[in-house]
Design a protein around this motif. Structure first.
Motif, PDB file in Angstrom:
ATOM      1  N   VAL A   2     -65.038 135.833 135.152  1.00 34.26           N
ATOM      2  CA  VAL A   2     -64.862 137.277 135.032  1.00 34.26           C
ATOM      3  C   VAL A   2     -65.479 137.770 133.734  1.00 34.26           C
ATOM      4  CG1 VAL A   2     -63.144 139.110 134.701  1.00 34.26           C
ATOM      5  CG2 VAL A   2     -62.805 137.394 136.478  1.00 34.26           C
ATOM      6  N   GLU A   3     -65.247 137.072 132.645  1.00 32.76           N
ATOM      7  CA  GLU A   3     -65.767 137.484 131.349  1.00 32.76           C
ATOM      8  C   GLU A   3     -67.290 137.434 131.323  1.00 32.76           C
ATOM      9  OE1 GLU A   3     -63.873 135.567 128.094  1.00 32.76           O
ATOM     10  OE2 GLU A   3     -65.426 136.132 126.649  1.00 32.76           O
ATOM     11  N   ALA A   4     -67.861 136.451 131.999  1.00 34.63           N
ATOM     12  CA  ALA A   4     -69.315 136.303 132.011  1.00 34.63           C
ATOM     13  C   ALA A   4     -69.990 137.215 133.042  1.00 34.63           C
ATOM     14  CB  ALA A   4     -69.683 134.852 132.290  1.00 34.63           C
ATOM     15  N   GLY A   5     -69.199 137.925 133.830  1.00 32.51           N
ATOM     16  CA  GLY A   5     -69.772 138.805 134.841  1.00 32.51           C
ATOM     17  C   GLY A   5     -70.306 138.073 136.048  1.00 32.51           C
ATOM     18  N   GLU A   6     -69.826 136.864 136.278  1.00 32.46           N
ATOM     19  CA  GLU A   6     -70.286 136.068 137.418  1.00 32.46           C
ATOM     20  C   GLU A   6     -69.406 136.327 138.649  1.00 32.46           C
ATOM     21  OE1 GLU A   6     -71.581 132.343 134.476  1.00 32.46           O
ATOM     22  OE2 GLU A   6     -69.963 132.132 135.944  1.00 32.46           O
TER      23      GLU A   6
END
Length: 221
Positions: free
Chosen positions: A115-119
């Motif tokens: 989620v943090e990496a936008g994946e």
């Protein structure tokens, strides 16, 4: 150099190119910060995994030692047969609960990092949710055989991970409304909440749980 000359110097440079370069530099800095945070989280997870493996081996050694005992005879002053049966039942409960709790911690950690990496995190979102439900079910089935301290630690751990999961889901929902001025602040708050719950409270509870199970196993043995 006077003001007119300085303004003329900057005007001669392509302003969009300067803005693009600045945006690229800012992006590189952000990527560096995210990469550093991810590396620290992976190092912490590796350390916790090593502690978990050590605990698991210790439990296996204790169970093997019990299996090799010649019959049910006990020496004077040793625990009664009832106490030995209760101890084995308790250890069996922990051998079921601990792997599932660890799976919950690991699955949720992967989900939060995605989620943090936008994946894409749809599959990890479902896996971590199912891991929480399974951990809750195992605890409920084995609660009568757990010590009060272990019961409390596992309950608090599962609750913390569920809260982190819900916060991450809310974060994903807010990403769909990125045009809102208030959404940016709300996303930062939810991101900080996820870190606090999973990397702070949940990790500490995992360490306490491992220590508590180890003490129960050694004391009973």
């Amino acid at each position: 150099m006077d003001t007119d000359a300085l303004w003329h110097l900057f005007s001669s440079v392509n302003l969009p190119l300067l803005l693009a370069a600045g945006a690229l530099l800012l992006s590189l800095i952000c990527l560096g910060l995210i990469s550093g945070a991810r590396n620290r989280s992976q190092d912490q997870s590796a350390s916790l995994r090593e502690k978990c493996d050590t605990l698991w081996r210790e439990l296996d050694d204790i169970r093997v030692a019990q299996f090799n005992r010649p019959g049910d005879a006990v020496n004077a002053g040793a625990a009664s047969l009832c106490e030995e049966g209760r101890y084995r039942t308790e250890m069996e409960a922990y051998s079921q609960i601990w792997p599932q709790v660890w799976q919950l911690y690991e699955r949720l950690g992967l989900f939060l990092r995605a989620v943090e990496a936008g994946e894409a995190a749809g599959e990890l979102r479902l896996e971590s949710r199912n891991a929480a439900l399974e951990a809750r079910g195992l605890l409920n089935r084995n609660r009568p055989f757990c010590s009060e301290s272990v019961d409390e630690l596992v309950t608090r751990l599962i609750d913390a991970e569920i809260k982190a999961h819900l916060a991450a889901c809310q974060y994903l929902d807010l990403l769909k409304d990125a045009s809102s001025a208030s959404s940016s602040h709300d996303r930062r708050v939810l991101q900080d909440k996820c870190h606090s719950l999973h990397e702070g409270e949940a990790r500490e509870l995992m360490n306490q749980l491992a220590s508590s199970i180890r003490q129960r196993a050694i004391r009973g043995n």
